[in-house]
Design a protein around this motif. Structure first.
Motif, PDB file in Angstrom:
ATOM      1  N   ALA A  21       6.752 -77.041 -24.333  1.00  0.00           N
ATOM      2  CA  ALA A  21       5.352 -76.642 -24.492  1.00  0.00           C
ATOM      3  C   ALA A  21       5.009 -76.425 -25.959  1.00  0.00           C
ATOM      4  O   ALA A  21       3.959 -76.880 -26.444  1.00  0.00           O
ATOM      5  N   LEU A  22       5.878 -75.737 -26.695  1.00  0.00           N
ATOM      6  CA  LEU A  22       5.633 -75.494 -28.113  1.00  0.00           C
ATOM      7  C   LEU A  22       5.598 -76.800 -28.900  1.00  0.00           C
ATOM      8  O   LEU A  22       4.752 -76.992 -29.787  1.00  0.00           O
ATOM      9  N   LYS A  23       6.519 -77.695 -28.591  1.00  0.00           N
ATOM     10  CA  LYS A  23       6.572 -78.979 -29.290  1.00  0.00           C
ATOM     11  C   LYS A  23       5.350 -79.833 -28.972  1.00  0.00           C
ATOM     12  O   LYS A  23       4.776 -80.478 -29.862  1.00  0.00           O
ATOM     13  N   LEU A  24       4.952 -79.884 -27.699  1.00  0.00           N
ATOM     14  CA  LEU A  24       3.806 -80.701 -27.298  1.00  0.00           C
ATOM     15  C   LEU A  24       2.519 -80.205 -27.945  1.00  0.00           C
ATOM     16  O   LEU A  24       1.602 -80.993 -28.207  1.00  0.00           O
ATOM     17  N   LYS A  25       2.444 -78.909 -28.217  1.00  0.00           N
ATOM     18  CA  LYS A  25       1.267 -78.336 -28.855  1.00  0.00           C
ATOM     19  C   LYS A  25       1.421 -78.237 -30.376  1.00  0.00           C
ATOM     20  O   LYS A  25       0.533 -77.718 -31.059  1.00  0.00           O
ATOM     21  N   ASP A  26       2.562 -78.692 -30.876  1.00  0.00           N
ATOM     22  CA  ASP A  26       2.814 -78.715 -32.320  1.00  0.00           C
ATOM     23  C   ASP A  26       2.699 -77.312 -32.926  1.00  0.00           C
ATOM     24  O   ASP A  26       2.051 -77.108 -33.959  1.00  0.00           O
ATOM     25  N   ILE A  27       3.346 -76.352 -32.265  1.00  0.00           N
ATOM     26  CA  ILE A  27       3.331 -74.959 -32.719  1.00  0.00           C
ATOM     27  C   ILE A  27       4.634 -74.672 -33.465  1.00  0.00           C
ATOM     28  O   ILE A  27       5.713 -74.781 -32.885  1.00  0.00           O
ATOM     29  N   PRO A  28       4.572 -74.302 -34.736  1.00  0.00           N
ATOM     30  CA  PRO A  28       5.798 -73.950 -35.472  1.00  0.00           C
ATOM     31  C   PRO A  28       6.438 -72.690 -34.871  1.00  0.00           C
ATOM     32  O   PRO A  28       5.730 -71.734 -34.520  1.00  0.00           O
ATOM     33  N   TYR A  29       7.747 -72.693 -34.747  1.00  0.00           N
ATOM     34  CA  TYR A  29       8.436 -71.531 -34.186  1.00  0.00           C
ATOM     35  C   TYR A  29       9.881 -71.504 -34.676  1.00  0.00           C
ATOM     36  O   TYR A  29      10.424 -72.524 -35.115  1.00  0.00           O
ATOM     37  N   GLU A  30      10.484 -70.344 -34.562  1.00  0.00           N
ATOM     38  CA  GLU A  30      11.903 -70.179 -34.868  1.00  0.00           C
ATOM     39  C   GLU A  30      12.664 -70.016 -33.560  1.00  0.00           C
ATOM     40  O   GLU A  30      12.340 -69.135 -32.764  1.00  0.00           O
ATOM     41  N   TYR A  31      13.665 -70.863 -33.357  1.00  0.00           N
ATOM     42  CA  TYR A  31      14.489 -70.753 -32.155  1.00  0.00           C
ATOM     43  C   TYR A  31      15.732 -69.930 -32.460  1.00  0.00           C
ATOM     44  O   TYR A  31      16.414 -70.158 -33.463  1.00  0.00           O
ATOM     45  N   ILE A  32      16.026 -68.952 -31.587  1.00  0.00           N
ATOM     46  CA  ILE A  32      17.195 -68.085 -31.759  1.00  0.00           C
ATOM     47  C   ILE A  32      18.054 -68.188 -30.508  1.00  0.00           C
ATOM     48  O   ILE A  32      17.643 -67.793 -29.413  1.00  0.00           O
ATOM     49  N   GLU A  33      19.235 -68.733 -30.649  1.00  0.00           N
ATOM     50  CA  GLU A  33      20.155 -68.899 -29.521  1.00  0.00           C
ATOM     51  C   GLU A  33      20.727 -67.551 -29.101  1.00  0.00           C
ATOM     52  O   GLU A  33      21.142 -66.738 -29.931  1.00  0.00           O
ATOM     53  N   GLU A  34      20.755 -67.327 -27.791  1.00  0.00           N
ATOM     54  CA  GLU A  34      21.258 -66.070 -27.233  1.00  0.00           C
ATOM     55  C   GLU A  34      22.553 -66.316 -26.469  1.00  0.00           C
ATOM     56  O   GLU A  34      22.667 -67.294 -25.718  1.00  0.00           O
ATOM     57  N   ASP A  35      23.515 -65.435 -26.667  1.00  0.00           N
ATOM     58  CA  ASP A  35      24.771 -65.469 -25.915  1.00  0.00           C
ATOM     59  C   ASP A  35      24.643 -64.477 -24.759  1.00  0.00           C
ATOM     60  O   ASP A  35      24.708 -63.269 -24.957  1.00  0.00           O
ATOM     61  N   LEU A  36      24.454 -64.985 -23.548  1.00  0.00           N
ATOM     62  CA  LEU A  36      24.218 -64.105 -22.402  1.00  0.00           C
ATOM     63  C   LEU A  36      25.463 -63.327 -21.985  1.00  0.00           C
ATOM     64  O   LEU A  36      25.360 -62.371 -21.219  1.00  0.00           O
ATOM     65  N   SER A  37      26.617 -63.740 -22.477  1.00  0.00           N
ATOM     66  CA  SER A  37      27.829 -62.975 -22.181  1.00  0.00           C
ATOM     67  C   SER A  37      27.990 -61.786 -23.131  1.00  0.00           C
ATOM     68  O   SER A  37      28.815 -60.905 -22.911  1.00  0.00           O
ATOM     69  N   ASN A  38      27.201 -61.768 -24.183  1.00  0.00           N
ATOM     70  CA  ASN A  38      27.227 -60.677 -25.156  1.00  0.00           C
ATOM     71  C   ASN A  38      25.806 -60.512 -25.698  1.00  0.00           C
ATOM     72  O   ASN A  38      25.503 -60.905 -26.821  1.00  0.00           O
ATOM     73  N   LYS A  39      24.943 -59.922 -24.901  1.00  0.00           N
ATOM     74  CA  LYS A  39      23.512 -59.910 -25.187  1.00  0.00           C
ATOM     75  C   LYS A  39      23.191 -59.138 -26.459  1.00  0.00           C
ATOM     76  O   LYS A  39      23.719 -58.058 -26.697  1.00  0.00           O
TER      77      LYS A  39
END
Length: 238
Positions: A21-39
């Motif tokens: 959705a963000l890409k299709l709307k060309d919205i700049p954003y920062e992606y932060i990967e989350e480790d669900l085993s160590n939240k």
């Protein structure tokens, strides 16, 4: 413009819903990967109740649950609309079809979780019923759920186009076959050909390896899992 951040994890189709959705709307954003085993403290701060991804942070304010995030994105950034112009279609798309994978998706999870036999056959039957509903009532004669271009319902069903294929190969059960679901089969190809979608899909081999490892760590049959919390969604753990 207020800062936009996305907390997600790479194997999760719900994270990719928001990315698309963000890409299709060309919205700049920062992606932060989350480790669900160590939240992380950030995840626990922004989503203290469910403690799950994805979480969109816009101007310091968190929004969580992918279906809610998609609607928020559509309302805040109206460019390149993901909802149809028709008021009726606009009402049906987010309220019914976006919710449909959450309501009906657990049957595919059971197919992934169960060994061959009665339980797997039941899960397969329920999965085929879900796909038949998409084939007959969701797509119709349209290229995409929203018509000639990708919309919010297509994004909601993106997991069917890629993640389901990995599960099919892993458990050895084919669900979306061209002679049974010609419209849905064509849709998966059309969806994955769209450049923004194609460029933002997890690697098939990595997904297969990840789900294989996940399968090995989980009890396969419900009958052997009494007293244990069973995930209710196909990707509760990713």
């Amino acid at each position: 413009m207020a800062e936009v951040k996305l907390k997600g994890t790479w194997p999760s189709p719900f994270s990719y819903r928001v990315i698309w959705a963000l890409k299709l709307k060309d919205i700049p954003y920062e992606y932060i990967e989350e480790d669900l085993s160590n939240k992380s403290p950030m995840l626990l701060q922004y989503n203290p109740v469910h403690k799950m991804i994805p979480v969109l942070v816009h101007g310091g304010k968190p929004i969580f649950e992918s279906a809610v995030i998609l609607q928020y994105i559509e309302e805040v950034w109206p460019q390149n609309p993901l909802l149809p112009n028709d008021p009726y279609e606009r009402a049906v798309a987010p309220r019914f079809w976006v919710q449909f994978p959450k309501d009906k998706g657990p049957c595919i999870w059971r197919l992934f979780r169960t060994t061959a036999g009665e339980e797997q056959e039941k899960a397969k039957k329920e999965s085929l019923e879900m796909l038949r509903a998409l084939e007959e009532h969701g797509l119709g004669d349209k290229k995409f759920f929203g018509g000639d271009k990708i919309g919010i319902a297509d994004i909601a069903f993106g997991g069917v186009a890629h993640w389901l294929e990995v599960i099919e190969d892993l458990v050895g059960v084919k669900l979306i076959e061209a002679h049974i679901f010609p419209r849905l089969h064509a849709w998966t190809k059309n969806f994955k050909r769209v450049p923004i979608i194609k460029e933002n899909l997890p690697d098939y081999s990595e997904m297969l390896l990840y789900l294989t490892g996940l399968l090995e760590r989980l009890p396969r049959n419900y009958s052997s899992s009494k007293g244990k919390k069973i995930p209710t969604s196909g990707f509760d753990l990713i």
